[in-house]
Design a protein around this motif. Structure first.
Motif, PDB file in Angstrom:
ATOM      1  N   LEU A  93      -4.527   7.314 -19.207  1.00 34.41           N
ATOM      2  CA  LEU A  93      -4.100   8.402 -18.331  1.00 34.41           C
ATOM      3  C   LEU A  93      -3.040   9.296 -18.962  1.00 34.41           C
ATOM      4  N   VAL A  94      -2.450   8.850 -20.064  1.00 33.28           N
ATOM      5  CA  VAL A  94      -1.514   9.718 -20.790  1.00 33.28           C
ATOM      6  C   VAL A  94      -2.186  11.048 -21.125  1.00 33.28           C
ATOM      7  N   ALA A  95      -3.462  10.993 -21.478  1.00 35.65           N
ATOM      8  CA  ALA A  95      -4.170  12.222 -21.847  1.00 35.65           C
ATOM      9  C   ALA A  95      -4.272  13.179 -20.668  1.00 35.65           C
ATOM     10  N   ALA A  96      -4.504  12.642 -19.471  1.00 36.87           N
ATOM     11  CA  ALA A  96      -4.650  13.502 -18.297  1.00 36.87           C
ATOM     12  C   ALA A  96      -3.308  14.016 -17.792  1.00 36.87           C
ATOM     13  N   LEU A  97      -2.296  13.160 -17.815  1.00 39.91           N
ATOM     14  CA  LEU A  97      -1.009  13.532 -17.236  1.00 39.91           C
ATOM     15  C   LEU A  97      -0.091  14.250 -18.219  1.00 39.91           C
ATOM     16  N   PHE A  98      -0.324  14.092 -19.521  1.00 39.99           N
ATOM     17  CA  PHE A  98       0.551  14.713 -20.516  1.00 39.99           C
ATOM     18  C   PHE A  98      -0.200  15.730 -21.379  1.00 39.99           C
ATOM     19  N   LEU A  99      -1.270  15.279 -22.043  1.00 38.03           N
ATOM     20  CA  LEU A  99      -1.934  16.142 -23.019  1.00 38.03           C
ATOM     21  C   LEU A  99      -2.633  17.328 -22.368  1.00 38.03           C
ATOM     22  N   LEU A 100      -3.200  17.137 -21.192  1.00 37.29           N
ATOM     23  CA  LEU A 100      -3.899  18.246 -20.544  1.00 37.29           C
ATOM     24  C   LEU A 100      -2.959  19.412 -20.271  1.00 37.29           C
ATOM     25  N   ARG A 153       0.828  -1.209   0.000  1.00 33.19           N
ATOM     26  CA  ARG A 153       0.000   0.000   0.000  1.00 33.19           C
ATOM     27  C   ARG A 153       0.862   1.259   0.000  1.00 33.19           C
ATOM     28  N   VAL A 154       1.930   1.262   0.794  1.00 30.81           N
ATOM     29  CA  VAL A 154       2.837   2.417   0.799  1.00 30.81           C
ATOM     30  C   VAL A 154       3.485   2.575  -0.570  1.00 30.81           C
ATOM     31  N   TRP A 155       3.927   1.477  -1.139  1.00 32.78           N
ATOM     32  CA  TRP A 155       4.597   1.464  -2.444  1.00 32.78           C
ATOM     33  C   TRP A 155       3.663   1.993  -3.535  1.00 32.78           C
ATOM     34  N   VAL A 156       2.426   1.518  -3.511  1.00 31.56           N
ATOM     35  CA  VAL A 156       1.443   1.956  -4.510  1.00 31.56           C
ATOM     36  C   VAL A 156       1.135   3.438  -4.346  1.00 31.56           C
ATOM     37  N   ALA A 157       0.898   3.869  -3.108  1.00 35.91           N
ATOM     38  CA  ALA A 157       0.546   5.271  -2.865  1.00 35.91           C
ATOM     39  C   ALA A 157       1.666   6.206  -3.298  1.00 35.91           C
ATOM     40  N   ALA A 158       2.906   5.841  -2.990  1.00 36.18           N
ATOM     41  CA  ALA A 158       4.043   6.684  -3.371  1.00 36.18           C
ATOM     42  C   ALA A 158       4.152   6.795  -4.887  1.00 36.18           C
ATOM     43  N   GLY A 159       3.957   5.681  -5.574  1.00 34.96           N
ATOM     44  CA  GLY A 159       4.040   5.705  -7.031  1.00 34.96           C
ATOM     45  C   GLY A 159       2.938   6.524  -7.672  1.00 34.96           C
ATOM     46  N   ILE A 160       1.715   6.383  -7.152  1.00 33.09           N
ATOM     47  CA  ILE A 160       0.588   7.140  -7.699  1.00 33.09           C
ATOM     48  C   ILE A 160       0.801   8.639  -7.503  1.00 33.09           C
ATOM     49  N   LEU A 161       1.191   9.018  -6.292  1.00 37.61           N
ATOM     50  CA  LEU A 161       1.383  10.443  -6.017  1.00 37.61           C
ATOM     51  C   LEU A 161       2.534  11.011  -6.841  1.00 37.61           C
ATOM     52  N   GLY A 162       3.599  10.240  -6.987  1.00 36.89           N
ATOM     53  CA  GLY A 162       4.725  10.717  -7.789  1.00 36.89           C
ATOM     54  C   GLY A 162       4.322  10.988  -9.223  1.00 36.89           C
ATOM     55  N   ALA A 163       3.627  10.026  -9.832  1.00 36.63           N
ATOM     56  CA  ALA A 163       3.216  10.188 -11.228  1.00 36.63           C
ATOM     57  C   ALA A 163       2.214  11.324 -11.392  1.00 36.63           C
ATOM     58  N   ALA A 164       1.318  11.488 -10.406  1.00 36.99           N
ATOM     59  CA  ALA A 164       0.288  12.520 -10.520  1.00 36.99           C
ATOM     60  C   ALA A 164       0.829  13.918 -10.244  1.00 36.99           C
ATOM     61  N   ILE A 165       1.770  14.026  -9.306  1.00 35.51           N
ATOM     62  CA  ILE A 165       2.321  15.334  -8.949  1.00 35.51           C
ATOM     63  C   ILE A 165       3.388  15.780  -9.944  1.00 35.51           C
ATOM     64  N   GLY A 166       3.962  14.828 -10.677  1.00 33.28           N
ATOM     65  CA  GLY A 166       5.057  15.133 -11.591  1.00 33.28           C
ATOM     66  C   GLY A 166       4.830  16.331 -12.499  1.00 33.28           C
ATOM     67  N   PRO A 167       3.728  16.374 -13.268  1.00 28.94           N
ATOM     68  CA  PRO A 167       3.531  17.516 -14.172  1.00 28.94           C
ATOM     69  C   PRO A 167       3.477  18.855 -13.448  1.00 28.94           C
ATOM     70  N   ALA A 168       2.809  18.902 -12.299  1.00 31.01           N
ATOM     71  CA  ALA A 168       2.715  20.162 -11.555  1.00 31.01           C
ATOM     72  C   ALA A 168       4.088  20.616 -11.077  1.00 31.01           C
ATOM     73  N   ALA A 169       4.843  19.694 -10.491  1.00 28.21           N
ATOM     74  CA  ALA A 169       6.174  20.047  -9.997  1.00 28.21           C
ATOM     75  C   ALA A 169       7.082  20.482 -11.143  1.00 28.21           C
TER      76      ALA A 169
END
Length: 461
Positions: free
Chosen positions: A220-227, A146-162
């Motif tokens: 999710l490429v569309a949400a994390l990249f194209l948006l 669960r920790v591993w999954v949560a860290a990966g999800i947050l990293g990928a989702a926060i990446g574009p903003a950061a």
């Protein structure tokens, strides 16, 4: 579930050295940083394109190379990490840090892409090894996952903003240079940790969960990249402002994760619900009524909540209780990043073709705006020609036209201001419409994940 690790926990085994909670945070930081790199450079692509003098198709390899290399390296890395987790984590972390430094100092595009490949290999080693380190730290394979999954999800989702904020404040190179000290910090997690390798029967990967992860990640490429490209290149937002706008998704993912933590829904219910939310959010992005970042907020909330539900549930099903957990973690990484590459390969040409079509329509509409404007008649033809020249020049550069440059040497009267606003509106409308087909295709790709997801069985672990 492997009984040995749980028995150790019930027997009172405690990790030595730094506190377990701090160690979890450090290892989670490593995972988040590594997986953020799959999307963190999205908002930096326009600057990289201009500074390293490449076209729009070529610059996409900054993303594709990392995700493709990570997909290919994940399973071999997991096979190494299962036997020597501490060594794999250390080697991967150092390789990732050195490659990040090389990216930040890259003198050419070829060097940048090569360093990105090394980054991905280092990421594969440290991320797969992190799963075993987390199991040792928490005393539970399920909690570690669960920790591993949560860290990966947050990293990928926060990446574009950061990445957007760093690009705006200090240039695209700062994205990579910032990662060097941060990526080395988690090495402190190894202090005083006696990690005993556990080589057990691996078994076959969970095909349904991994297939769903692949398809969902492609969408999710569309949400994390194209948006973010739409916000910056299409609507003219600064990278920092666009980065702030897309923080809606990780915040929604966190909120959804917290809600799920208090529920006992089955993995299948969580996965299918999340997939529907992601597909609905992407469809919402395809149907935006007009340009404006505020129109993206509701679809982003849906996508973010879907990420928090579906990615966590699918990864748990694919990893937890599957024999050698590290190897199955490698399978999930492969599935997710093959999906990202698939999404890039499918959506990029669709977007490019749509931009070409809609740009032609925007040129015709823009010409009509110029001819109908109240500026002097003699300047109408000159201005129309200048606009057309900018469109052609932008096409050669692989960029969207910047009509504001055409007005720099012209009077600042209300007539010219109104015409500029009208032309900008026409261009934004054309770009928004061009992105619609890619968002719809991404929604369909995500919805396709429902087929394997409905075959998943299992209660929360």
């Amino acid at each position: 579930m492997r009984g040995g690790r749980e028995a150790d926990a019930s027997g009172g085994v405690r990790a030595s050295g730094i506190r377990s909670s701090a160690r979890c945070w450090l290892v989670g930081l490593a995972v988040g940083l590594a997986l953020a790199d799959s999307s963190i450079v999205t908002l930096a692509l326009p600057d990289i394109l201009r500074e390293l003098d490449v076209d729009i198709t070529t610059v996409s390899w900054v993303l594709t190379s990392f995700n493709l290399a990570l997909a290919l390296a994940a399973l071999p890395a997991a096979l190494i990490a299962r036997r020597r987790p501490s060594a794999a984590f250390t080697t991967g972390t150092i390789a990732f840090a050195l490659a990040s430094l090389a990216c930040g100092l890259a003198p050419s595009f070829g060097v940048l892409v090569g360093a990105r490949v090394v980054q991905a290999v280092g990421a594969a080693l440290l991320v797969t090894a992190a799963l075993e380190l987390l199991s040792e730290t928490t005393g539970s394979d399920a909690r570690a996952a669960r920790v591993w999954v949560a860290a990966g999800i947050l990293g990928a989702a926060i990446g574009p903003a950061a990445g957007g904020i760093l690009t705006e404040l200090a240039g695209w190179e700062s994205i990579f240079l910032m990662q060097v000290p941060l990526s080395l910090l988690p090495l402190a997690a190894l202090g005083g940790m006696p990690v005993r390798p556990r080589v057990t029967a691996t078994g076959w990967p969970q095909l349904n969960a991994n297939a769903a992860l692949l398809l969902l990640s492609g969408g999710l490429v569309a949400a994390l990249f194209l948006l973010v490209l739409l916000l910056v290149e299409g609507w003219g937002m600064s990278p920092a402002a666009a980065g702030l706008v897309v923080t809606v998704m990780p915040l929604a993912a966190i909120a959804a994760g917290r809600v799920v933590a208090s529920q006992r829904d089955s993995l299948r219910v969580r996965a299918t619900s999340g997939i529907v939310l992601v597909a609905g959010g992407l469809a919402g992005l395809a149907l935006l009524p007009r340009a404006g970042w505020w129109w993206t907020l509701a679809p982003q909330l849906l996508v973010g909540a879907g990420i928090g539900l579906a990615l966590a549930a699918l990864t748990e099903r694919a990893v937890v209780g599957r024999g050698d957990q590290v190897v199955h973690g490698g399978w999930t990484l492969t599935a997710r990043h093959v999906g990202v590459v698939l999404g890039l390969l499918l959506l990029t040409p669709v977007l490019t073709a749509a931009l070409d079509r809609n740009e032609d329509e925007a040129v015709r509409a823009g010409a009509a705006e110029v001819l109908d404007s109240r500026i002097p008649a003699l300047d109408k033809l000159r201005l129309a020609q200048d606009v057309l020249d900018e469109v052609r020049s932008a096409e050669q550069r692989g960029e969207l036209p910047d009509v504001e440059t055409v007005f720099e040497d012209r009077p600042g009267s209300d007539e010219y201001g109104a015409l500029l606003a009208a032309l900008r509106s026409q261009l934004q409308r054309a770009v928004t419409n061009a992105f619609s087909s890619s968002f719809l295709l991404a929604a369909a790709l995500s919805l396709g994940a429902l087929v394997p997801a409905t075959l998943i069985r299992g209660r929360p672990i």
